[in-house]
Design a protein around this motif. Structure first.
Motif, mmCIF file in Angstrom:
data_model
loop_
_atom_site.group_PDB
_atom_site.id
_atom_site.type_symbol
_atom_site.label_atom_id
_atom_site.label_comp_id
_atom_site.label_asym_id
_atom_site.label_seq_id
_atom_site.Cartn_x
_atom_site.Cartn_y
_atom_site.Cartn_z
ATOM 1 N N ASP A 7 0.852 -1.181 0.000
ATOM 2 C CA ASP A 7 0.000 0.000 0.000
ATOM 3 C C ASP A 7 0.888 1.231 0.000
ATOM 4 O O ASP A 7 2.000 1.204 0.546
ATOM 5 C CB ASP A 7 -0.932 0.007 1.220
ATOM 6 C CG ASP A 7 -1.970 1.122 1.134
ATOM 7 O OD1 ASP A 7 -2.437 1.429 0.018
ATOM 8 O OD2 ASP A 7 -2.310 1.689 2.188
ATOM 9 N N THR A 8 0.410 2.294 -0.623
ATOM 10 C CA THR A 8 1.175 3.542 -0.654
ATOM 11 C C THR A 8 0.301 4.710 -0.220
ATOM 12 O O THR A 8 -0.922 4.641 -0.264
ATOM 13 C CB THR A 8 1.692 3.862 -2.079
ATOM 14 O OG1 THR A 8 0.581 4.179 -2.924
ATOM 15 C CG2 THR A 8 2.496 2.721 -2.659
ATOM 16 N N GLU A 9 0.976 5.772 0.170
ATOM 17 C CA GLU A 9 0.361 7.093 0.321
ATOM 18 C C GLU A 9 1.173 8.009 -0.579
ATOM 19 O O GLU A 9 2.384 7.819 -0.745
ATOM 20 C CB GLU A 9 0.396 7.583 1.769
ATOM 21 C CG GLU A 9 -0.354 6.704 2.743
ATOM 22 C CD GLU A 9 -1.841 6.563 2.479
ATOM 23 O OE1 GLU A 9 -2.408 7.347 1.688
ATOM 24 O OE2 GLU A 9 -2.447 5.650 3.061
ATOM 25 N N THR A 10 0.490 8.988 -1.187
ATOM 26 C CA THR A 10 1.140 9.810 -2.197
ATOM 27 C C THR A 10 0.853 11.287 -1.982
ATOM 28 O O THR A 10 0.019 11.666 -1.155
ATOM 29 C CB THR A 10 0.652 9.401 -3.599
ATOM 30 O OG1 THR A 10 -0.732 9.743 -3.722
ATOM 31 C CG2 THR A 10 0.853 7.915 -3.842
ATOM 32 N N ILE A 19 5.189 8.967 -4.405
ATOM 33 C CA ILE A 19 4.934 8.177 -3.206
ATOM 34 C C ILE A 19 5.662 8.819 -2.032
ATOM 35 O O ILE A 19 6.834 9.179 -2.134
ATOM 36 C CB ILE A 19 5.425 6.729 -3.401
ATOM 37 C CG1 ILE A 19 4.564 6.037 -4.464
ATOM 38 C CG2 ILE A 19 5.386 5.958 -2.084
ATOM 39 C CD1 ILE A 19 5.086 4.679 -4.883
ATOM 40 N N ILE A 22 5.322 3.931 1.910
ATOM 41 C CA ILE A 22 5.093 2.579 1.403
ATOM 42 C C ILE A 22 5.027 1.632 2.589
ATOM 43 O O ILE A 22 5.878 1.674 3.476
ATOM 44 C CB ILE A 22 6.212 2.108 0.457
ATOM 45 C CG1 ILE A 22 6.317 3.018 -0.759
ATOM 46 C CG2 ILE A 22 5.975 0.655 0.021
ATOM 47 C CD1 ILE A 22 7.453 2.667 -1.698
ATOM 48 N N ILE A 84 -2.340 -5.603 -4.319
ATOM 49 C CA ILE A 84 -2.456 -4.160 -4.151
ATOM 50 C C ILE A 84 -3.923 -3.803 -4.339
ATOM 51 O O ILE A 84 -4.503 -4.122 -5.381
ATOM 52 C CB ILE A 84 -1.604 -3.396 -5.181
ATOM 53 C CG1 ILE A 84 -0.141 -3.865 -5.154
ATOM 54 C CG2 ILE A 84 -1.691 -1.904 -4.944
ATOM 55 C CD1 ILE A 84 0.712 -3.306 -6.289
ATOM 56 N N ASN A 86 -5.487 -0.939 -4.872
ATOM 57 C CA ASN A 86 -5.675 -0.062 -6.020
ATOM 58 C C ASN A 86 -4.462 -0.205 -6.928
ATOM 59 O O ASN A 86 -3.665 0.714 -7.084
ATOM 60 C CB ASN A 86 -5.874 1.383 -5.552
ATOM 61 C CG ASN A 86 -6.410 2.280 -6.645
ATOM 62 O OD1 ASN A 86 -6.480 1.888 -7.800
ATOM 63 N ND2 ASN A 86 -6.780 3.487 -6.265
ATOM 64 N N TYR A 89 -3.367 2.369 -9.743
ATOM 65 C CA TYR A 89 -2.860 3.634 -9.204
ATOM 66 C C TYR A 89 -1.486 3.456 -8.545
ATOM 67 O O TYR A 89 -0.549 4.196 -8.837
ATOM 68 C CB TYR A 89 -3.860 4.205 -8.200
ATOM 69 C CG TYR A 89 -3.360 5.451 -7.530
ATOM 70 C CD1 TYR A 89 -3.298 6.651 -8.220
ATOM 71 C CD2 TYR A 89 -2.944 5.428 -6.200
ATOM 72 C CE1 TYR A 89 -2.827 7.804 -7.616
ATOM 73 C CE2 TYR A 89 -2.481 6.581 -5.583
ATOM 74 C CZ TYR A 89 -2.422 7.752 -6.297
ATOM 75 O OH TYR A 89 -1.947 8.884 -5.691
ATOM 76 N N ASP A 90 -1.353 2.471 -7.666
ATOM 77 C CA ASP A 90 -0.086 2.299 -6.950
ATOM 78 C C ASP A 90 1.059 1.921 -7.880
ATOM 79 O O ASP A 90 2.180 2.404 -7.711
ATOM 80 C CB ASP A 90 -0.228 1.267 -5.830
ATOM 81 C CG ASP A 90 -0.952 1.836 -4.609
ATOM 82 O OD1 ASP A 90 -1.172 3.058 -4.545
ATOM 83 O OD2 ASP A 90 -1.289 1.053 -3.708
ATOM 84 N N THR A 91 0.808 1.085 -8.881
ATOM 85 C CA THR A 91 1.888 0.734 -9.814
ATOM 86 C C THR A 91 2.263 1.946 -10.669
ATOM 87 O O THR A 91 3.442 2.154 -10.959
ATOM 88 C CB THR A 91 1.520 -0.472 -10.701
ATOM 89 O OG1 THR A 91 0.299 -0.218 -11.385
ATOM 90 C CG2 THR A 91 1.405 -1.729 -9.884
#
Length: 112
Positions: A7-10, A19, A22, A84, A86, A89-91
């Motif tokens: 999972d990420t935050e951006t 990003i 992570i 993942i 989403n 989006y994350d990739t």
């Protein structure tokens, strides 16, 4: 093959965003990677994203940059099944973060 969850935050949703956090764990809940990341554009604010995840520029100003975590991240992601929520989006953001730092993604995420 081992399955992991990423999972990420951006900083936002656009093609210039990066990003800033992570998290990766295995299916047993063991944390494999959990780190905030200083973006390449470290003087930028991201108020819309900050309202969602609560991460401010001050929270990441002293963190490692994407190139500094790149090899460690690659060693965790390589040869794994990666779940993942989403994925599209994350990739995309993983590719963008690599591009911002002139790095090649050295991992393969199934379904990209």
């Amino acid at each position: 093959m081992e399955t992991i969850i990423l999972d990420t935050e951006t900083t936002g949703l656009s093609y210039s965003d990066e990003i800033i956090e992570i998290g990766i764990c295995d299916l047993k809940g063991n944390v494999l990677f959990d780190e905030r990341i200083k973006p390449s554009k470290n003087n930028t604010r991201w108020p819309d994203a900050e309202r969602i995840h609560g991460i401010s520029p001050d929270d990441v100003k002293d963190c490692r940059t994407f190139p500094e975590i790149y090899r460690e991240l690659a060693s965790i992601l390589n040869e794994k099944n990666i779940v993942i929520f989403n994925a599209g989006y994350d990739t995309k953001l993983l590719r963008q973060s690599c591009a911002n730092w002139l790095l090649e993604p050295v991992w393969k995420i199934t379904g990209e």
